[in-house]
Design an enzyme around this catalytic site. Structure first.
Site, PDB file in Angstrom:
ATOM      1  CB  SER A  85      -0.328   7.192  -1.937  1.00  0.00           C
ATOM      2  OG  SER A  85       0.313   6.027  -2.420  1.00  0.00           O
ATOM      3  CB  THR A 114       2.929   8.042  -5.364  1.00  0.00           C
ATOM      4  OG1 THR A 114       3.654   8.811  -6.333  1.00  0.00           O
ATOM      5  CG2 THR A 114       2.117   8.970  -4.475  1.00  0.00           C
ATOM      6  CB  VAL A 160       0.371   3.002  -4.874  1.00  0.00           C
ATOM      7  CG1 VAL A 160      -0.984   3.121  -4.176  1.00  0.00           C
ATOM      8  CG2 VAL A 160       0.699   1.529  -5.120  1.00  0.00           C
ATOM      9  CG  HIS A 161       0.736   7.876  -9.082  1.00  0.00           C
ATOM     10  ND1 HIS A 161       1.945   8.359  -8.617  1.00  0.00           N
ATOM     11  CD2 HIS A 161       0.990   7.328 -10.294  1.00  0.00           C
ATOM     12  CE1 HIS A 161       2.886   8.113  -9.507  1.00  0.00           C
ATOM     13  NE2 HIS A 161       2.340   7.492 -10.531  1.00  0.00           N
ATOM     14  CG  ASP A 162      -4.841   9.739  -7.990  1.00  0.00           C
ATOM     15  OD1 ASP A 162      -3.796  10.421  -7.896  1.00  0.00           O
ATOM     16  OD2 ASP A 162      -5.642   9.851  -8.930  1.00  0.00           O
TER      17      ASP A 162
END
Length: 321
Positions: A246, A196, A242-244
């Site tokens: 991903s 991420t 781009v955490h969640d």
């Protein structure tokens, strides 16, 4: 092929981006948003999930989850990152709809048992709801298609932690639940900071979302102002990792990611609490509390440009509807 998912989420800013991504992409059928503490407290997070459902006419259920970790003391909401209301401080109307009356863990159990082999659990917050579901009904491990987690950090590309030197926030918030989920006999894929932090929504990219994705693009731009200010002040960058989203990208197209297989454990106390560790070699040790645990997948590489293209294409098509 469409994948049915229950999205377990602590609706803050990047959660909203992930929720709308799941709704937008035709390869996902979003069954439910089960809420959890984390970015916001449970009441605020559940309100935010209901708000998204009502504003964007989502067909999924919304189910309120637990408000605290299994054992550790709560660490509190991530107000500095997501604001007091979880959505960057923008005005949020009170939803007129209500959540499913069941607790989230029971909803997960009921839904999985009703559709054995068809449901993927995607968790982008602390893992307490999943641990409770497994503890109450361990037989669901054989009935779930896959568990996909946004969380953890394994040191690939020198990404080791974001709330402590060695812990990622979702795991740090409830390490005991994470260890239960990672060692349960179901297939887990962990999409953590190793990947991420390799994908980046620049401020220009988010401007493009605003300009091309209609009302949903404007909403994501609006809530991201607070989030991007945090990133600029904390890290000196113009954009956000781009955490969640991903985790949603993995469900849509697993080929975007390179995976490494091996059992995973979580440090549950001490200065390294929340640290995730994977044994990915066959080396034998006299003492080894990994060796008898199921091998899980950890994402270690990502095709970041393809991920950004997938997100923009999905949201642009959705915004045009």
């Amino acid at each position: 092929m469409t994948t049915k998912i229950i999205l377990d989420t602590d609706p803050g800013i990047d959660d909203a981006m992930a929720i709308l991504f799941a709704e937008a992409n035709p390869n996902i059928e979003l069954l439910a948003l089960t809420t959890i503490f984390g970015n916001a407290d449970i009441e605020t997070g559940t309100r935010n999930a209901l708000y998204l459902k009502e504003r964007f006419n989502l067909q999924c259920d919304v189910v309120k989850g637990t408000d605290k970790p299994l054992y550790r003391e709560p660490v509190g909401a991530s107000v500095a990152v997501h604001s007091e209301n979880g959505f960057g401080g923008i005005a949020i109307e009170t939803p007129t709809i209500t959540a499913d009356p069941r607790p989230a863990f029971q909803y997960i159990i009921d839904t999985v048992k009703a559709s054995p082999g068809d449901v993927t659990l995607v968790a982008v917050g602390p893992l307490t709801n999943l641990a409770l579901a497994y503890n109450h009904a361990p037989e669901i491990a054989e009935l779930i298609k896959e568990v996909v987690i946004m969380g953890g950090a394994f040191g690939t590309h020198e990404h080791t932690g974001n709330v402590t030197p060695f812990a990622e926030a979702n795991i740090h918030d409830d390490p005991h639940s994470a260890d239960i989920v990672f060692t349960a006999p179901w297939q887990v894929t962990i999409v953590g900071l190793d990947v991420t932090h390799e994908a980046f929504f620049s401020s220009d990219y988010i401007d493009t979302l605003r300009d091309t994705c209609g009302e949903v693009g404007q909403f994501m731009w609006d809530i991201s102002r607070f989030y991007l200010n945090f990133y600029k002040e904390r890290m000196g960058v113009n954009g956000c990792f781009v955490h969640d989203p991903s985790a949603i990208a993995y469900v849509i197209d697993p080929s975007l990611f390179t995976l490494r297989k091996g059992p995973v454990r979580v440090v549950c106390d001490g200065p390294a609490v929340g640290h995730t560790l994977q044994k990915y070699t066959d080396t034998k040790h006299k003492t080894d509390e990994w060796s008898d645990m199921p091998a899980q997948n950890v994402a270690i590489k990502v095709n970041d440009q393809a991920l950004l293209d997938l997100y923009l294409d999905s949201m642009t098509s959705y915004g045009a509807e």
